[in-house]
Design a protein around this motif. Structure first.
Motif, PDB file in Angstrom:
ATOM      1  N   ALA A  45       0.832  -1.206   0.000  1.00 52.49           N
ATOM      2  CA  ALA A  45       0.000   0.000   0.000  1.00 52.49           C
ATOM      3  C   ALA A  45       0.867   1.257   0.000  1.00 52.49           C
ATOM      4  O   ALA A  45       0.531   2.243  -0.663  1.00 52.49           O
ATOM      5  CB  ALA A  45      -0.924  -0.011   1.218  1.00 52.49           C
ATOM      6  N   ARG A  46       1.991   1.235   0.717  1.00 47.84           N
ATOM      7  CA  ARG A  46       2.877   2.398   0.733  1.00 47.84           C
ATOM      8  C   ARG A  46       3.513   2.631  -0.627  1.00 47.84           C
ATOM      9  O   ARG A  46       3.670   3.782  -1.058  1.00 47.84           O
ATOM     10  CB  ARG A  46       3.965   2.208   1.798  1.00 47.84           C
ATOM     11  CG  ARG A  46       3.425   2.365   3.214  1.00 47.84           C
ATOM     12  CD  ARG A  46       4.463   2.098   4.250  1.00 47.84           C
ATOM     13  NE  ARG A  46       5.629   2.950   4.086  1.00 47.84           N
ATOM     14  CZ  ARG A  46       6.832   2.650   4.562  1.00 47.84           C
ATOM     15  NH1 ARG A  46       7.034   1.526   5.215  1.00 47.84           N
ATOM     16  NH2 ARG A  46       7.841   3.466   4.371  1.00 47.84           N
ATOM     17  N   ILE A  47       3.881   1.565  -1.315  1.00 53.19           N
ATOM     18  CA  ILE A  47       4.447   1.708  -2.663  1.00 53.19           C
ATOM     19  C   ILE A  47       3.380   2.278  -3.604  1.00 53.19           C
ATOM     20  O   ILE A  47       3.641   3.217  -4.358  1.00 53.19           O
ATOM     21  CB  ILE A  47       4.982   0.360  -3.180  1.00 53.19           C
ATOM     22  CG1 ILE A  47       6.206  -0.076  -2.368  1.00 53.19           C
ATOM     23  CG2 ILE A  47       5.342   0.449  -4.658  1.00 53.19           C
ATOM     24  CD1 ILE A  47       6.673  -1.493  -2.660  1.00 53.19           C
ATOM     25  N   LEU A  56       7.180   8.583  -5.775  1.00 51.68           N
ATOM     26  CA  LEU A  56       8.067   7.564  -6.336  1.00 51.68           C
ATOM     27  C   LEU A  56       8.086   7.679  -7.848  1.00 51.68           C
ATOM     28  O   LEU A  56       7.034   7.756  -8.489  1.00 51.68           O
ATOM     29  CB  LEU A  56       7.580   6.162  -5.951  1.00 51.68           C
ATOM     30  CG  LEU A  56       7.693   5.755  -4.496  1.00 51.68           C
ATOM     31  CD1 LEU A  56       7.038   4.401  -4.274  1.00 51.68           C
ATOM     32  CD2 LEU A  56       9.138   5.717  -4.053  1.00 51.68           C
ATOM     33  N   SER A  57       9.273   7.681  -8.399  1.00 54.49           N
ATOM     34  CA  SER A  57       9.381   7.665  -9.853  1.00 54.49           C
ATOM     35  C   SER A  57       9.090   6.246 -10.348  1.00 54.49           C
ATOM     36  O   SER A  57       9.036   5.295  -9.565  1.00 54.49           O
ATOM     37  CB  SER A  57      10.786   8.093 -10.288  1.00 54.49           C
ATOM     38  OG  SER A  57      11.737   7.122  -9.908  1.00 54.49           O
ATOM     39  N   ARG A  58       8.932   6.098 -11.640  1.00 56.64           N
ATOM     40  CA  ARG A  58       8.645   4.782 -12.209  1.00 56.64           C
ATOM     41  C   ARG A  58       9.784   3.798 -11.916  1.00 56.64           C
ATOM     42  O   ARG A  58       9.541   2.652 -11.539  1.00 56.64           O
ATOM     43  CB  ARG A  58       8.420   4.897 -13.708  1.00 56.64           C
ATOM     44  CG  ARG A  58       8.016   3.604 -14.363  1.00 56.64           C
ATOM     45  CD  ARG A  58       7.861   3.786 -15.852  1.00 56.64           C
ATOM     46  NE  ARG A  58       6.922   4.857 -16.150  1.00 56.64           N
ATOM     47  CZ  ARG A  58       5.732   4.670 -16.702  1.00 56.64           C
ATOM     48  NH1 ARG A  58       5.352   3.460 -17.026  1.00 56.64           N
ATOM     49  NH2 ARG A  58       4.933   5.672 -16.945  1.00 56.64           N
ATOM     50  N   LEU A  64      11.481  -1.134  -6.074  1.00 60.42           N
ATOM     51  CA  LEU A  64      10.858  -1.489  -4.799  1.00 60.42           C
ATOM     52  C   LEU A  64       9.901  -2.666  -4.954  1.00 60.42           C
ATOM     53  O   LEU A  64       9.861  -3.554  -4.104  1.00 60.42           O
ATOM     54  CB  LEU A  64      10.130  -0.276  -4.213  1.00 60.42           C
ATOM     55  CG  LEU A  64      11.036   0.849  -3.716  1.00 60.42           C
ATOM     56  CD1 LEU A  64      10.211   2.083  -3.378  1.00 60.42           C
ATOM     57  CD2 LEU A  64      11.857   0.405  -2.528  1.00 60.42           C
ATOM     58  N   ARG A  65       9.156  -2.681  -6.050  1.00 60.23           N
ATOM     59  CA  ARG A  65       8.243  -3.810  -6.280  1.00 60.23           C
ATOM     60  C   ARG A  65       9.005  -5.108  -6.519  1.00 60.23           C
ATOM     61  O   ARG A  65       8.580  -6.171  -6.073  1.00 60.23           O
ATOM     62  CB  ARG A  65       7.324  -3.513  -7.453  1.00 60.23           C
ATOM     63  CG  ARG A  65       6.189  -2.617  -7.057  1.00 60.23           C
ATOM     64  CD  ARG A  65       5.059  -2.717  -8.042  1.00 60.23           C
ATOM     65  NE  ARG A  65       3.905  -2.014  -7.514  1.00 60.23           N
ATOM     66  CZ  ARG A  65       3.094  -1.286  -8.243  1.00 60.23           C
ATOM     67  NH1 ARG A  65       3.299  -1.174  -9.538  1.00 60.23           N
ATOM     68  NH2 ARG A  65       2.067  -0.688  -7.694  1.00 60.23           N
ATOM     69  N   ASN A  66      10.135  -5.030  -7.222  1.00 60.35           N
ATOM     70  CA  ASN A  66      10.955  -6.220  -7.432  1.00 60.35           C
ATOM     71  C   ASN A  66      11.498  -6.734  -6.107  1.00 60.35           C
ATOM     72  O   ASN A  66      11.514  -7.954  -5.862  1.00 60.35           O
ATOM     73  CB  ASN A  66      12.100  -5.929  -8.402  1.00 60.35           C
ATOM     74  CG  ASN A  66      11.622  -5.782  -9.824  1.00 60.35           C
ATOM     75  OD1 ASN A  66      10.547  -6.253 -10.188  1.00 60.35           O
ATOM     76  ND2 ASN A  66      12.416  -5.114 -10.640  1.00 60.35           N
ATOM     77  N   ASP A  67      11.942  -5.832  -5.242  1.00 64.38           N
ATOM     78  CA  ASP A  67      12.415  -6.229  -3.909  1.00 64.38           C
ATOM     79  C   ASP A  67      11.276  -6.852  -3.108  1.00 64.38           C
ATOM     80  O   ASP A  67      11.468  -7.852  -2.406  1.00 64.38           O
ATOM     81  CB  ASP A  67      12.989  -5.030  -3.148  1.00 64.38           C
ATOM     82  CG  ASP A  67      14.269  -4.490  -3.758  1.00 64.38           C
ATOM     83  OD1 ASP A  67      14.879  -5.201  -4.591  1.00 64.38           O
ATOM     84  OD2 ASP A  67      14.654  -3.358  -3.405  1.00 64.38           O
TER      85      ASP A  67
END
Length: 114
Positions: A45-47, A56-58, A64-67
């Motif tokens: 939700a934070r991302i 957040l840039s693309r 972050l999503r990959n992590d």
């Protein structure tokens, strides 16, 4: 008789107030445990919120999503292992979630906009 009634009423109020006061006290940091699924939902939700707000840039969001996905895969691997999710694995996941949370916070506040 009136004194006895007041004493009983006072004890009843005191007994009712003790659990409320105990629940209002914050838990020590070392003993506070957050549900893994709850932490994952919070991080995701934070991302998403960072993307919507433009904080957040693309590229940042992709990293972050990959992590985050890597942590989900690691958790699934831990759960598939023979004894299930052990205390050491739970602590490892907790440490990794803390690190990802810190990275999200840094990336959201680094003023690197789209």
């Amino acid at each position: 008789m009136k004194k006895f009634t007041l004493l009983v009423a006072g004890l009843g109020i005191a007994a009712a107030a003790v659990p409320v006061a105990a629940s209002a006290a914050p838990a020590p940091a070392a003993q506070a445990w957050h549900n893994i699924n709850g932490r994952q939902a919070n991080l995701e939700a934070r991302i998403n919120q960072g993307i919507r707000s433009g904080a957040l840039s693309r590229a940042e969001a992709t990293r972050l999503r990959n992590d985050f996905r890597a942590l989900e895969r690691l958790e699934a691997q831990y759960r598939r292992s023979r004894p299930g999710l052990t205390l050491a694995e739970r602590r490892d996941l907790d440490r990794r979630f803390d690190a990802l949370s810190a990275r999200i916070r840094v990336q959201k506040h680094d003023r690197n906009r789209r």
